[in-house]
Design a protein around this motif. Structure first.
Motif, PDB file in Angstrom:
ATOM      1  N   GLY A   6       1.959   6.875  -6.468  1.00  0.00           N
ATOM      2  CA  GLY A   6       0.704   7.279  -7.090  1.00  0.00           C
ATOM      3  C   GLY A   6       0.221   6.258  -8.105  1.00  0.00           C
ATOM      4  O   GLY A   6      -0.492   6.584  -9.049  1.00  0.00           O
ATOM      5  N   GLY A   7       0.609   4.998  -7.921  1.00  0.00           N
ATOM      6  CA  GLY A   7       0.190   3.947  -8.838  1.00  0.00           C
ATOM      7  C   GLY A   7       0.950   3.938 -10.154  1.00  0.00           C
ATOM      8  O   GLY A   7       0.651   3.145 -11.039  1.00  0.00           O
ATOM      9  N   LEU A  49       2.296   1.970  -3.393  1.00  0.00           N
ATOM     10  CA  LEU A  49       1.315   2.510  -4.339  1.00  0.00           C
ATOM     11  C   LEU A  49       0.991   3.967  -4.014  1.00  0.00           C
ATOM     12  O   LEU A  49       0.826   4.789  -4.913  1.00  0.00           O
ATOM     13  N   ILE A  50       0.917   4.292  -2.712  1.00  0.00           N
ATOM     14  CA  ILE A  50       0.660   5.680  -2.327  1.00  0.00           C
ATOM     15  C   ILE A  50       1.830   6.557  -2.766  1.00  0.00           C
ATOM     16  O   ILE A  50       1.656   7.612  -3.373  1.00  0.00           O
ATOM     17  N   GLY A  91       0.819  -1.216   0.000  1.00  0.00           N
ATOM     18  CA  GLY A  91       0.000   0.000   0.000  1.00  0.00           C
ATOM     19  C   GLY A  91       0.847   1.257   0.000  1.00  0.00           C
ATOM     20  O   GLY A  91       0.614   2.184  -0.779  1.00  0.00           O
ATOM     21  N   PHE A  92       1.877   1.288   0.839  1.00  0.00           N
ATOM     22  CA  PHE A  92       2.794   2.432   0.903  1.00  0.00           C
ATOM     23  C   PHE A  92       3.421   2.718  -0.461  1.00  0.00           C
ATOM     24  O   PHE A  92       3.505   3.864  -0.892  1.00  0.00           O
TER      25      PHE A  92
END
Lengths: 315, 319
Positions: A132-133, A128-129, A125-126
């Motif tokens: 910004g994907g 991707l954050i 998750g980190f």
């Protein structure tokens, strides 16, 4: 028989090489062997660290996400703060993640499987954050010495292979010849006895996760530098390939036993299976099915040996 | 404090995960006006049914003291078979899909039984191998359902209630009764709690564990068939990372990895917690990445709270 049980996996490995060499002429060529080892070196470098965690009696499933994290970080920072700072910051932040694992598992004594499973999703998750994907790239691909770690050669040997070899030898020496190594074995083998003999178990477990994180950071250096960019999920599934390599090598997941050179052999077997099957013209996923069979065979043989030894010592 | 301890251990009538479910339920109904609508609630149930079905079987396996990492791959294979074989006969395709789950579960269980190897290793190998079988079977292609009866089934409703949600809730009820009211359920706790004592008590350990691997294999395959029907398609990567979600749900529900302790009611709570979090944050337009971080944080907090409340007394040796 005792010789076979100790060296069984090596014999198995050499036998496999022998068989493959009949099916493909290129297989045993020097350039092919070097290619295989270089490709296996990223999984190998991580596996060295995870083996230490396993010898200490725990597991680390978060290495795949951590590899994504570190690779994205070092590649993204490269253009912003320069390669030296990028590498330093990447190592610091990766070691911090390892420390989080270590505190939760070593000091709070939580179950390592679940903690690193939770970390796997949290770190992904980190990443991707942070990204910004998006995938990240190094803008100036030509003029940077950063490429040395993934593409460079030193004395005719590819740098990833050198790094893998150096780390493996270093950690093997630490594990077999220092009191620190003996303590890790003691903690993994019988935690209660280790505590009674005055070993600070919590610190030992904590330190194994730092070693694991350090190895992931080294792997990220090689991976980021080879690709000069990174997908944000580049490490997905690595934890399982790493575990498969370790299991193939014959290190038991129960802790207290195992060795780095076994892991090296296991990772190389995985690499050569993939390469051999590809040279024979089979698609890459056939290696997964073959690996399945070999893992079961390897652990079964290992277990049969242990039972036999147990019977002879007791009777 | 004792009662609080009992509460967090799940020994009182209400389990902690259900309090959490209630809290996030109330939270999200204030945060989003759509959340409380009937359509959205049944949506949550449909979305969670896939993970939920597998979690039912995984609860049995984990109470047994084992783990199954191959469920995502079994789901993928069953989905591919159900869609891939549709041209021969839809009934045959679904039977083959469910049969593959039962067979693979049996193989996992048989290997654990006959070799005594850690289930983690066996099912890790199976996870890689079965994923390989999927690619071999599909040739890396996605399959699309041509049979409308099949692709409509996943979105159909009985009255206002979606069929998938009903199937999930009925299976939950059945598995709850099996775990709490039958000899098999009692043995499951006994084997996970103390394997040696249960051998002495006459439980056939190997067979018993194998049955639970078959149960989780069957549910994974059922989830695969239903998911394929819902999507009207099957991709070779379907079910990837599902084992992580399922284990997370079961652990959130209070089942112990060390075996001997857990419940289906807790698992239902765990599954709903994940479903409500995903759905609610989605409605609040939180990017999906944050859900991963929050889920990891919640899982670790649950472990820490559990550890603090179940801390051994001062008399015991601290290690």
């Amino acid at each position: 028989m005792s010789f076979l049980s100790a060296q069984g996996i090596l014999i198995f490995f050499l036998l496999g090489m022998f068989v493959f060499s009949f099916f493909s002429e290129q297989f045993l060529s020097q350039s092919n062997i070097m290619t295989v080892v270089r490709q296996a070196s990223i999984i190998g470098i991580i596996a060295v660290g995870v083996t230490v965690v396993i010898i200490g009696g725990n597991l680390d499933l978060s290495v795949g996400s951590m590899l994504s994290f570190s690779t994205v970080l070092v590649v993204d920072l490269h253009d912003k703060v320069g390669p030296t700072m990028a590498i330093l910051m990447m190592f610091a932040l990766t070691l911090m993640l390892g420390a989080v694992n270590g505190i939760l598992i070593g000091f709070l004594r939580l179950n390592s499987l679940i903690v690193t499973l939770a970390m796997l999703s949290a770190i992904q998750g980190f990443v991707l954050i942070y990204s910004g994907g998006q995938n990240v790239d190094i803008a100036n691909q030509g003029g940077t010495w950063f490429a040395f770690f993934g593409r460079g050669y030193l004395a005719g040997i590819a740098v990833p292979i050198l790094l893998f070899g150096l780390l493996a030898i270093l950690v093997q020496v630490v594990m077999s010849y220092t009191s620190y190594g003996r303590r890790i074995f003691a903690v993994g083998g019988n935690p209660m006895a280790a505590v009674y003999s005055g070993i600070r178990k919590n610190w030992c477990v904590f330190s194994t996760y730092l070693i694991s994180a350090f190895c992931v950071a080294c792997a990220a250096l090689v991976l980021g530098s080879r690709v000069m960019g990174s997908q944000n999920n580049v490490g997905q599934g690595y934890e399982l390939l790493v575990l498969a390599g370790i299991i193939l090598g014959g290190t038991s997941l129960l802790g207290g036993a195992g060795s780095i050179w076994k892991t090296v052999i296991g990772v190389l077997i995985l690499g050569f299976i993939q390469n051999g099957l590809l040279l024979m013209g089979y698609p890459y996923y056939i290696q997964w099915i073959v690996t399945w069979g070999i893992i079961i065979l390897a652990v079964w043989l290992d277990l049969a040996n242990k039972r036999k030894r147990l019977l002879t010592t007791h009777s | 404090m004792t009662s609080l301890k009992g509460f967090f251990r799940g020994r009182t009538s209400i389990q902690p995960i259900w309090v959490f479910v209630l809290v996030i339920f109330i939270f999200f109904s204030f945060m989003s006006e759509y959340f409380l609508s009937f359509g959205n609630i049944s949506n949550i149930l449909v979305q969670t049914s896939t993970i939920g079905l597998i979690a039912l079987g995984m609860t049995f396996v984990m109470i047994n003291g084992n783990i199954d990492l191959s469920v995502g791959a079994i789901l993928g294979l069953a989905a591919s078979l159900a869609v891939g074989l549709q041209e021969t006969s839809m009934t045959l395709a679904i039977l083959a899909a469910l049969g593959s789950g039962v067979l693979l579960g049996a193989i996992n269980g048989l290997i654990v039984w006959k070799t005594g190897v850690n289930a983690f290793i066996v099912t890790l190998g199976a996870m890689l191998g079965i994923r390989g079988l999927i690619f071999l079977y599909t040739g890396e292609q996605s399959f699309y359902a041509l049979n409308f009866a099949f692709s409509d089934f996943g979105t159909s409703t009985i009255g206002p209630f979606p069929v998938l949600a009903i199937i999930f809730l009925i299976c939950t009820l059945i598995m709850h009764l099996v775990l709490t009211r039958t000899g098999h359920g009692r043995n499951t706790f006994a084997v996970g709690g103390n394997p040696e004592a249960s051998i002495d008590a006459g439980i056939r350990l190997g067979r018993h564990m194998m049955i639970n691997f078959i149960i989780v294999g069957f549910f994974a395959a059922l989830a695969g068939v239903l998911l394929a029907s819902q999507m009207g398609a099957a991709t070779p990567n379907l079910g990837r990372d599902y084992e992580l979600w399922v284990i997370t749900a079961v652990v959130l529900g209070g089942t112990k990895l060390t075996g001997g302790y857990g419940s289906i009611v807790g698992t239902l709570g765990g599954v709903l917690a994940i479903g409500i979090l995903r759905n609610g944050m989605n409605l609040m337009q939180v990017p999906a990445f944050y859900v991963l971080v929050i889920l990891g944080a919640i899982l670790i907090s649950v472990l820490i709270i559990d550890k603090k409340l179940n801390a051994p007394s001062a008399k015991e040796v601290r290690i």
